[in-house]
Design a protein around this motif. Structure first.
Motif, mmCIF file in Angstrom:
data_model
loop_
_atom_site.group_PDB
_atom_site.id
_atom_site.type_symbol
_atom_site.label_atom_id
_atom_site.label_comp_id
_atom_site.label_asym_id
_atom_site.label_seq_id
_atom_site.Cartn_x
_atom_site.Cartn_y
_atom_site.Cartn_z
ATOM 1 N N TYR A 248 -22.933 15.674 3.607
ATOM 2 C CA TYR A 248 -23.326 16.416 4.808
ATOM 3 C C TYR A 248 -22.672 17.786 4.906
ATOM 4 C CZ TYR A 248 -24.975 11.772 5.824
ATOM 5 O OH TYR A 248 -25.617 10.561 5.736
ATOM 6 N N LEU A 249 -21.994 18.204 3.831
ATOM 7 C CA LEU A 249 -21.442 19.552 3.788
ATOM 8 C C LEU A 249 -22.569 20.550 3.542
ATOM 9 C CD1 LEU A 249 -18.303 18.803 1.561
ATOM 10 C CD2 LEU A 249 -18.358 19.048 4.053
ATOM 11 N N ASN A 250 -22.267 21.812 3.717
ATOM 12 C CA ASN A 250 -23.259 22.858 3.450
ATOM 13 C C ASN A 250 -22.655 23.871 2.469
ATOM 14 O OD1 ASN A 250 -25.508 24.480 3.536
ATOM 15 N ND2 ASN A 250 -24.995 25.442 5.489
ATOM 16 N N PRO A 251 -23.000 23.758 1.185
ATOM 17 C CA PRO A 251 -23.962 22.837 0.575
ATOM 18 C C PRO A 251 -23.382 21.438 0.381
ATOM 19 C CG PRO A 251 -22.953 24.166 -1.113
ATOM 20 C CD PRO A 251 -22.410 24.691 0.197
ATOM 21 N N ALA A 252 -24.294 20.448 0.299
ATOM 22 C CA ALA A 252 -23.859 19.083 0.019
ATOM 23 C C ALA A 252 -23.152 19.047 -1.338
ATOM 24 C CB ALA A 252 -25.070 18.150 0.011
ATOM 25 N N LEU A 253 -22.069 18.287 -1.404
ATOM 26 C CA LEU A 253 -21.156 18.368 -2.544
ATOM 27 C C LEU A 253 -21.551 17.435 -3.689
ATOM 28 C CD1 LEU A 253 -18.447 19.541 -3.631
ATOM 29 C CD2 LEU A 253 -17.301 17.581 -2.549
ATOM 30 N N THR A 254 -21.727 18.014 -4.868
ATOM 31 C CA THR A 254 -21.836 17.222 -6.097
ATOM 32 C C THR A 254 -20.459 16.638 -6.389
ATOM 33 O OG1 THR A 254 -23.624 18.567 -7.026
ATOM 34 C CG2 THR A 254 -22.275 17.320 -8.583
ATOM 35 N N THR A 255 -20.396 15.341 -6.728
ATOM 36 C CA THR A 255 -19.094 14.708 -6.869
ATOM 37 C C THR A 255 -19.180 13.479 -7.761
ATOM 38 O OG1 THR A 255 -17.191 13.871 -5.593
ATOM 39 C CG2 THR A 255 -19.381 13.253 -4.810
ATOM 40 N N ILE A 256 -18.032 12.882 -8.012
ATOM 41 C CA ILE A 256 -17.940 11.644 -8.781
ATOM 42 C C ILE A 256 -17.634 10.505 -7.814
ATOM 43 C CG2 ILE A 256 -16.706 10.391 -10.578
ATOM 44 C CD1 ILE A 256 -18.383 12.663 -11.682
ATOM 45 N N ARG A 257 -18.487 9.515 -7.819
ATOM 46 C CA ARG A 257 -18.319 8.386 -6.890
ATOM 47 C C ARG A 257 -17.483 7.291 -7.532
ATOM 48 N NH1 ARG A 257 -23.737 6.167 -4.681
ATOM 49 N NH2 ARG A 257 -23.450 7.951 -3.265
ATOM 50 N N GLN A 258 -16.505 6.802 -6.758
ATOM 51 C CA GLN A 258 -15.731 5.627 -7.141
ATOM 52 C C GLN A 258 -16.191 4.456 -6.263
ATOM 53 O OE1 GLN A 258 -11.572 6.215 -8.524
ATOM 54 N NE2 GLN A 258 -11.521 7.799 -6.957
ATOM 55 N N ASP A 259 -16.495 3.343 -6.878
ATOM 56 C CA ASP A 259 -16.949 2.174 -6.131
ATOM 57 C C ASP A 259 -15.733 1.378 -5.675
ATOM 58 O OD1 ASP A 259 -18.113 -0.103 -5.097
ATOM 59 O OD2 ASP A 259 -19.586 -0.314 -6.704
ATOM 60 N N PHE A 260 -15.189 1.752 -4.511
ATOM 61 C CA PHE A 260 -13.967 1.122 -4.030
ATOM 62 C C PHE A 260 -14.196 -0.342 -3.643
ATOM 63 C CE2 PHE A 260 -12.982 5.674 -2.990
ATOM 64 C CZ PHE A 260 -11.984 5.811 -3.940
ATOM 65 N N LYS A 261 -15.406 -0.670 -3.191
ATOM 66 C CA LYS A 261 -15.698 -2.069 -2.865
ATOM 67 C C LYS A 261 -15.596 -2.932 -4.113
ATOM 68 C CE LYS A 261 -19.102 -5.067 -0.639
ATOM 69 N NZ LYS A 261 -20.406 -5.136 0.061
ATOM 70 N N ALA A 262 -16.133 -2.433 -5.218
ATOM 71 C CA ALA A 262 -16.052 -3.178 -6.478
ATOM 72 C C ALA A 262 -14.609 -3.294 -6.956
ATOM 73 C CB ALA A 262 -16.900 -2.496 -7.544
ATOM 74 N N VAL A 263 -13.795 -2.262 -6.701
ATOM 75 C CA VAL A 263 -12.372 -2.311 -7.079
ATOM 76 C C VAL A 263 -11.688 -3.463 -6.348
ATOM 77 C CG1 VAL A 263 -10.156 -1.128 -6.908
ATOM 78 C CG2 VAL A 263 -12.176 0.135 -7.666
ATOM 79 N N GLY B 33 0.814 -1.211 0.000
ATOM 80 C CA GLY B 33 0.000 0.000 0.000
ATOM 81 C C GLY B 33 0.844 1.256 0.000
ATOM 82 N N THR B 34 0.413 2.257 -0.766
ATOM 83 C CA THR B 34 1.080 3.553 -0.790
ATOM 84 C C THR B 34 0.059 4.641 -0.464
ATOM 85 O OG1 THR B 34 0.662 3.848 -3.161
ATOM 86 C CG2 THR B 34 2.731 2.781 -2.537
ATOM 87 N N ASN B 35 0.520 5.677 0.230
ATOM 88 C CA ASN B 35 -0.329 6.844 0.513
ATOM 89 C C ASN B 35 -1.614 6.469 1.254
ATOM 90 O OD1 ASN B 35 0.873 7.265 -2.554
ATOM 91 N ND2 ASN B 35 1.308 8.944 -1.149
ATOM 92 N N GLY B 36 -1.473 5.630 2.272
ATOM 93 C CA GLY B 36 -2.619 5.127 3.010
ATOM 94 C C GLY B 36 -3.345 6.172 3.842
ATOM 95 N N ALA B 37 -2.769 7.360 4.001
ATOM 96 C CA ALA B 37 -3.438 8.405 4.775
ATOM 97 C C ALA B 37 -4.540 9.083 3.970
ATOM 98 C CB ALA B 37 -2.425 9.453 5.239
ATOM 99 N N LEU B 38 -4.553 8.900 2.654
ATOM 100 C CA LEU B 38 -5.560 9.523 1.808
ATOM 101 C C LEU B 38 -6.771 8.609 1.660
ATOM 102 C CD1 LEU B 38 -3.232 10.981 -0.952
ATOM 103 C CD2 LEU B 38 -4.381 12.242 0.871
ATOM 104 N N TYR B 39 -7.939 9.209 1.443
ATOM 105 C CA TYR B 39 -9.188 8.449 1.429
ATOM 106 C C TYR B 39 -9.204 7.370 0.355
ATOM 107 C CZ TYR B 39 -14.121 7.334 0.903
ATOM 108 O OH TYR B 39 -15.306 6.657 0.802
ATOM 109 N N GLY B 40 -8.819 7.719 -0.871
ATOM 110 C CA GLY B 40 -8.874 6.749 -1.957
ATOM 111 C C GLY B 40 -8.010 5.525 -1.714
ATOM 112 N N PRO B 41 -6.680 5.705 -1.535
ATOM 113 C CA PRO B 41 -5.824 4.537 -1.307
ATOM 114 C C PRO B 41 -6.215 3.714 -0.083
ATOM 115 C CG PRO B 41 -4.502 6.431 -1.928
ATOM 116 C CD PRO B 41 -5.895 6.940 -1.731
ATOM 117 N N SER B 42 -6.613 4.384 1.016
ATOM 118 C CA SER B 42 -6.986 3.632 2.220
ATOM 119 C C SER B 42 -8.276 2.847 1.996
ATOM 120 C CB SER B 42 -7.136 4.582 3.416
ATOM 121 O OG SER B 42 -8.215 5.479 3.230
#
Length: 348
Positions: A294-309, A77-86
């Motif tokens: 849960y941000l204000n405003p709630a954030l429009t974003t691109i979802r990555q399905d990490f479970k499927a990965v 594992g690399t860069n485990g402190a970031l949301y995506g890699p972790s």
């Protein structure tokens, strides 16, 4: 060692106990545990019932000696402190466990040839059957591709080509979705706040943004290159807020930010400067972190399905070990529309 007064120690069941209860030989129990196809279904069912009743747990070390398979998958594992890699790391571990494998994790504080070589040697000493390399940076991908692991190595997220022994989400398609969403809302001045260009994912997201802009006849503009953190996003957001005063022409009305963490900083900077989101500036992130809704405003974003990965990575591991063909197409991202984007209102 003697039992303490008032206490008794129940010995753990062994294979002979299972054989006795099932009414079969020791060798038959061993064949059932090791998945031999020569056992009759009724015999197999009887042995499995005895195993369940006794709570018997096979000795994995002894089993490995017989089958010459350790049942262990190594993870670098690399860069485990970031949301995506972790998140990817957790998903790979969960998928491996669900498939009946153990995992051995080696986190790398920095990606160098020496560090990777040490990690591979460490995993080789444990007789792992394959290695899953979470390689998010160009250097990590280059090292993984050049490494002589002596066993199958699956690269996760670092290879945007979707070829070979690699698994990931289509970063370019996700960036296109984000940018096209803003274009469809009527925005024409859309800036990109990029991630570090040494990261393959950041590179893919920038490519997707630029392709979507040019396809719509618009001029791409990378406002700045960030480091994935909210603090960096905040500083860039302050720059974005300064350039948009009093409805001046040519100023950005929308921003596609390369990840949600930087987008959080951008949102804070804009609101702090008195800029409305999405009234003055629409903002899209990337990843869909748990806090995004849960941000204000709630954030429009691109979802990555990490479970499927993670599941796809382990499927590819198993297929490779068994010598069967497997699909390695990149997984599709998903646009999640929330409150941080809206239709552009043209000024009079």
């Amino acid at each position: 060692m003697k039992d303490l007064p008032g206490q008794s120690i129940t010995p753990k069941p062994v294979m002979a106990d299972v054989a006795r209860l099932a009414g079969v030989s020791h060798q038959t129990v061993s064949r059932v545990i090791n998945g031999s196809p020569s056992i009759r279904p009724t015999t197999k069912a009887r042995v499995e019932q005895a195993i369940a009743e006794l709570g018997y747990r096979p000795n994995t070390a002894a089993r490995a000696l017989v089958t010459r398979r350790s049942g262990i998958i190594g993870i670098v594992g690399t860069n485990g402190a970031l949301y995506g890699p972790s998140s990817i790391q957790r998903s790979v571990e969960e998928a491996a466990r669900a498939a009946g494998y153990f995992t051995s994790m080696v986190p790398l504080a920095e990606v160098t040839r020496e560090a990777l070589r040490d990690a591979l040697e460490h995993l080789a000493r444990q007789s792992v059957e394959a290695i899953v390399m979470i390689a998010a940076q160009d250097d990590a991908l280059a090292v993984a591709r050049s490494a002589e692991a002596g066993m199958p190595m699956i690269v996760v997220e670092g290879d945007l080509s979707g070829s070979g022994l690699s698994v990931g989400v289509d970063q370019i398609a996700g960036a296109r979705q984000a940018t096209e969403h803003l274009i469809d809302l009527g925005h024409r001045e859309i800036v990109h706040i990029a991630g570090p260009t040494t990261w393959t994912e950041a590179k893919g997201r920038r490519i997707g943004y630029e392709e979507a802009m040019r396809a719509a006849g618009l001029t791409p503009r990378v406002l700045a290159e960030g480091d994935w953190t909210p603090a960096c996003g905040y500083q860039i957001g302050r720059e974005l807020a300064r350039e948009g005063g009093e409805g001046r022409k040519g100023c950005a009305t929308a921003a596609f930010v390369a990840n949600d963490q930087m987008a959080i900083g951008v949102l804070h900077a804009l609101v702090e400067a008195g800029r409305s989101v999405p009234g003055d500036v629409s903002v899209v992130g990337f990843d869909d972190i748990p806090e995004a809704a849960y941000l204000n405003p709630a954030l429009t974003t691109i979802r990555q399905d990490f479970k499927a990965v993670g599941q796809r990575a382990i499927e590819l591991v198993i297929a490779t070990l068994e010598g069967t063909p497997a699909s390695v197409a990149l997984l599709p991202p998903e646009l999640i529309v929330r409150d941080s984007t809206r239709q552009r209102e043209e000024s009079a």
